[in-house]
Scaffold this motif. Sequence first.
Motif, PDB file in Angstrom:
ATOM      1  N   MET A   1       0.843  -1.179   0.000  1.00  0.00           N
ATOM      2  CA  MET A   1       0.000   0.000   0.000  1.00  0.00           C
ATOM      3  C   MET A   1       0.889   1.244   0.000  1.00  0.00           C
ATOM      4  O   MET A   1       1.794   1.366   0.808  1.00  0.00           O
ATOM      5  N   THR A   2       0.609   2.163  -0.891  1.00  0.00           N
ATOM      6  CA  THR A   2       1.417   3.374  -0.968  1.00  0.00           C
ATOM      7  C   THR A   2       0.743   4.501  -0.195  1.00  0.00           C
ATOM      8  O   THR A   2      -0.480   4.554  -0.092  1.00  0.00           O
ATOM      9  N   ALA A   3       1.573   5.351   0.325  1.00  0.00           N
ATOM     10  CA  ALA A   3       1.062   6.495   1.078  1.00  0.00           C
ATOM     11  C   ALA A   3       0.453   7.500   0.112  1.00  0.00           C
ATOM     12  O   ALA A   3       0.907   7.637  -1.025  1.00  0.00           O
ATOM     13  N   PRO A   4      -0.612   8.185   0.554  1.00  0.00           N
ATOM     14  CA  PRO A   4      -1.192   9.214  -0.319  1.00  0.00           C
ATOM     15  C   PRO A   4      -0.179  10.332  -0.552  1.00  0.00           C
ATOM     16  O   PRO A   4       0.685  10.588   0.288  1.00  0.00           O
ATOM     17  N   PRO A   5      -0.263  10.983  -1.702  1.00  0.00           N
ATOM     18  CA  PRO A   5       0.689  12.064  -1.957  1.00  0.00           C
ATOM     19  C   PRO A   5       0.508  13.187  -0.947  1.00  0.00           C
ATOM     20  O   PRO A   5      -0.596  13.455  -0.486  1.00  0.00           O
ATOM     21  N   ILE A   6       1.595  13.801  -0.619  1.00  0.00           N
ATOM     22  CA  ILE A   6       1.564  14.928   0.315  1.00  0.00           C
ATOM     23  C   ILE A   6       1.275  16.187  -0.490  1.00  0.00           C
ATOM     24  O   ILE A   6       1.941  16.460  -1.484  1.00  0.00           O
ATOM     25  N   ALA A   7       0.277  16.912  -0.048  1.00  0.00           N
ATOM     26  CA  ALA A   7      -0.065  18.153  -0.735  1.00  0.00           C
ATOM     27  C   ALA A   7       1.069  19.152  -0.545  1.00  0.00           C
ATOM     28  O   ALA A   7       1.633  19.248   0.550  1.00  0.00           O
ATOM     29  N   PRO A   8       1.428  19.861  -1.598  1.00  0.00           N
ATOM     30  CA  PRO A   8       2.496  20.853  -1.436  1.00  0.00           C
ATOM     31  C   PRO A   8       2.056  21.950  -0.473  1.00  0.00           C
ATOM     32  O   PRO A   8       0.880  22.295  -0.404  1.00  0.00           O
ATOM     33  N   ALA A   9       3.016  22.458   0.264  1.00  0.00           N
ATOM     34  CA  ALA A   9       2.712  23.551   1.191  1.00  0.00           C
ATOM     35  C   ALA A   9       2.256  24.771   0.395  1.00  0.00           C
ATOM     36  O   ALA A   9       2.764  25.047  -0.680  1.00  0.00           O
ATOM     37  N   ARG A  10       1.292  25.463   0.934  1.00  0.00           N
ATOM     38  CA  ARG A  10       0.788  26.675   0.294  1.00  0.00           C
ATOM     39  C   ARG A  10       1.837  27.762   0.423  1.00  0.00           C
ATOM     40  O   ARG A  10       2.391  27.989   1.489  1.00  0.00           O
ATOM     41  N   LEU A  11       2.124  28.410  -0.667  1.00  0.00           N
ATOM     42  CA  LEU A  11       3.082  29.507  -0.633  1.00  0.00           C
ATOM     43  C   LEU A  11       2.481  30.696   0.102  1.00  0.00           C
ATOM     44  O   LEU A  11       1.289  30.947   0.023  1.00  0.00           O
ATOM     45  N   GLN A  12       3.323  31.410   0.795  1.00  0.00           N
ATOM     46  CA  GLN A  12       2.894  32.628   1.489  1.00  0.00           C
ATOM     47  C   GLN A  12       2.375  33.629   0.464  1.00  0.00           C
ATOM     48  O   GLN A  12       2.960  33.811  -0.581  1.00  0.00           O
ATOM     49  N   ARG A  13       1.271  34.268   0.782  1.00  0.00           N
ATOM     50  CA  ARG A  13       0.741  35.329  -0.061  1.00  0.00           C
ATOM     51  C   ARG A  13       0.829  36.644   0.686  1.00  0.00           C
ATOM     52  O   ARG A  13       0.859  36.668   1.913  1.00  0.00           O
ATOM     53  N   TYR A  14       0.825  37.715  -0.088  1.00  0.00           N
ATOM     54  CA  TYR A  14       0.965  39.047   0.477  1.00  0.00           C
ATOM     55  C   TYR A  14      -0.084  39.965  -0.131  1.00  0.00           C
ATOM     56  O   TYR A  14      -0.472  39.808  -1.290  1.00  0.00           O
ATOM     57  N   TRP A  15      -0.487  40.957   0.667  1.00  0.00           N
ATOM     58  CA  TRP A  15      -1.565  41.863   0.276  1.00  0.00           C
ATOM     59  C   TRP A  15      -1.250  43.270   0.723  1.00  0.00           C
ATOM     60  O   TRP A  15      -0.558  43.470   1.733  1.00  0.00           O
ATOM     61  N   LEU A  16      -1.797  44.246   0.009  1.00  0.00           N
ATOM     62  CA  LEU A  16      -1.809  45.626   0.451  1.00  0.00           C
ATOM     63  C   LEU A  16      -3.263  45.932   0.765  1.00  0.00           C
ATOM     64  O   LEU A  16      -4.143  45.692  -0.073  1.00  0.00           O
ATOM     65  N   MET A  17      -3.524  46.393   1.980  1.00  0.00           N
ATOM     66  CA  MET A  17      -4.889  46.706   2.414  1.00  0.00           C
ATOM     67  C   MET A  17      -4.933  48.170   2.833  1.00  0.00           C
ATOM     68  O   MET A  17      -4.173  48.595   3.696  1.00  0.00           O
ATOM     69  N   LYS A  18      -5.840  48.910   2.184  1.00  0.00           N
ATOM     70  CA  LYS A  18      -5.965  50.344   2.438  1.00  0.00           C
ATOM     71  C   LYS A  18      -7.005  50.624   3.518  1.00  0.00           C
ATOM     72  O   LYS A  18      -8.076  50.023   3.517  1.00  0.00           O
ATOM     73  N   SER A  19      -6.659  51.568   4.389  1.00  0.00           N
ATOM     74  CA  SER A  19      -7.583  52.041   5.400  1.00  0.00           C
ATOM     75  C   SER A  19      -7.388  53.538   5.566  1.00  0.00           C
ATOM     76  O   SER A  19      -6.252  54.018   5.570  1.00  0.00           O
ATOM     77  N   GLU A  20      -8.494  54.250   5.697  1.00  0.00           N
ATOM     78  CA  GLU A  20      -8.384  55.672   5.992  1.00  0.00           C
ATOM     79  C   GLU A  20      -8.016  55.802   7.464  1.00  0.00           C
ATOM     80  O   GLU A  20      -8.687  55.225   8.326  1.00  0.00           O
ATOM     81  N   PRO A  21      -6.952  56.529   7.790  1.00  0.00           N
ATOM     82  CA  PRO A  21      -6.504  56.599   9.182  1.00  0.00           C
ATOM     83  C   PRO A  21      -7.555  57.122  10.152  1.00  0.00           C
ATOM     84  O   PRO A  21      -7.553  56.755  11.318  1.00  0.00           O
ATOM     85  N   GLU A  22      -8.493  57.969   9.663  1.00  0.00           N
ATOM     86  CA  GLU A  22      -9.554  58.459  10.542  1.00  0.00           C
ATOM     87  C   GLU A  22     -10.499  57.323  10.934  1.00  0.00           C
ATOM     88  O   GLU A  22     -11.143  57.389  11.969  1.00  0.00           O
ATOM     89  N   GLU A  23     -10.583  56.307  10.086  1.00  0.00           N
ATOM     90  CA  GLU A  23     -11.455  55.173  10.378  1.00  0.00           C
ATOM     91  C   GLU A  23     -10.728  54.093  11.174  1.00  0.00           C
ATOM     92  O   GLU A  23     -11.235  53.597  12.169  1.00  0.00           O
ATOM     93  N   CYS A  24      -9.545  53.716  10.712  1.00  0.00           N
ATOM     94  CA  CYS A  24      -8.715  52.745  11.441  1.00  0.00           C
ATOM     95  C   CYS A  24      -7.277  52.906  10.982  1.00  0.00           C
ATOM     96  O   CYS A  24      -6.929  52.521   9.866  1.00  0.00           O
ATOM     97  N   SER A  25      -6.460  53.472  11.835  1.00  0.00           N
ATOM     98  CA  SER A  25      -5.037  53.661  11.531  1.00  0.00           C
ATOM     99  C   SER A  25      -4.241  52.476  12.059  1.00  0.00           C
ATOM    100  O   SER A  25      -4.758  51.647  12.822  1.00  0.00           O
ATOM    101  N   ILE A  26      -2.978  52.419  11.700  1.00  0.00           N
ATOM    102  CA  ILE A  26      -2.108  51.374  12.250  1.00  0.00           C
ATOM    103  C   ILE A  26      -2.035  51.509  13.770  1.00  0.00           C
ATOM    104  O   ILE A  26      -2.016  50.506  14.484  1.00  0.00           O
ATOM    105  N   ASP A  27      -2.057  52.743  14.279  1.00  0.00           N
ATOM    106  CA  ASP A  27      -2.039  52.940  15.736  1.00  0.00           C
ATOM    107  C   ASP A  27      -3.311  52.387  16.375  1.00  0.00           C
ATOM    108  O   ASP A  27      -3.258  51.760  17.437  1.00  0.00           O
ATOM    109  N   ASP A  28      -4.458  52.614  15.728  1.00  0.00           N
ATOM    110  CA  ASP A  28      -5.724  52.067  16.234  1.00  0.00           C
ATOM    111  C   ASP A  28      -5.661  50.542  16.274  1.00  0.00           C
ATOM    112  O   ASP A  28      -6.091  49.916  17.245  1.00  0.00           O
ATOM    113  N   ALA A  29      -5.145  49.967  15.195  1.00  0.00           N
ATOM    114  CA  ALA A  29      -5.069  48.501  15.126  1.00  0.00           C
ATOM    115  C   ALA A  29      -4.142  47.955  16.209  1.00  0.00           C
ATOM    116  O   ALA A  29      -4.471  46.967  16.870  1.00  0.00           O
ATOM    117  N   LEU A  30      -3.002  48.593  16.400  1.00  0.00           N
ATOM    118  CA  LEU A  30      -2.069  48.128  17.437  1.00  0.00           C
ATOM    119  C   LEU A  30      -2.656  48.262  18.835  1.00  0.00           C
ATOM    120  O   LEU A  30      -2.336  47.479  19.725  1.00  0.00           O
TER     121      LEU A  30
END
Length: 164
Positions: A1-30
């Motif tokens: 009996m053979t082992a099932p194939p191992i799924a390849p690891a998902r590559l890291q993805r990256y995003w740019l997410m915009k926020s108006e600082p008056e609504e939620c700034s990086i300081d607000d998030a932190l």
Amino acid sequence: MTAPPIAPARLQRYWLMKSEPEECSIDDALAAPHATVPWTGVRNYQARNFMRDEMQVGDGVLFYHSSCPEPGIAGIARVASGTRPDPTQFDPVSPYYDPKSLADKPRWLLLDVQALRKTRLVSLADLRSTPALAGMRVLQKGSRLSITPVESEEWCEITERLLA
């Protein structure tokens, strides 16, 4: 009996997410509990589809301040949850209210973003003056999406060179 194939690891993805600082700034998030905020108010189908179909917990996020005197990348974050319905679509007093969205069939989603650190501001001018970033979606004429993919080479250029 053979082992099932191992799924390849998902590559890291990256995003740019915009926020108006008056609504939620990086300081607000932190300052939020666990430095995590719900990313509400996305009202563009393509941006919503990025959240629903492609973004996953652990993906890197460039936290971008928009609609302010000096727009630019203000911090580093990560996607901290999967998607769920955005409650602002059902709230008549919210600026993000959508009377056509139904509770049993919501149109709009959100996910949680965890701020990891505030950075020096990497302005739009800084991004534009960096040849390796010429292809970034945020720099393309007419690009107004609040969420855009970032290529791994672009992420490295920003995090390793511009933020060093």
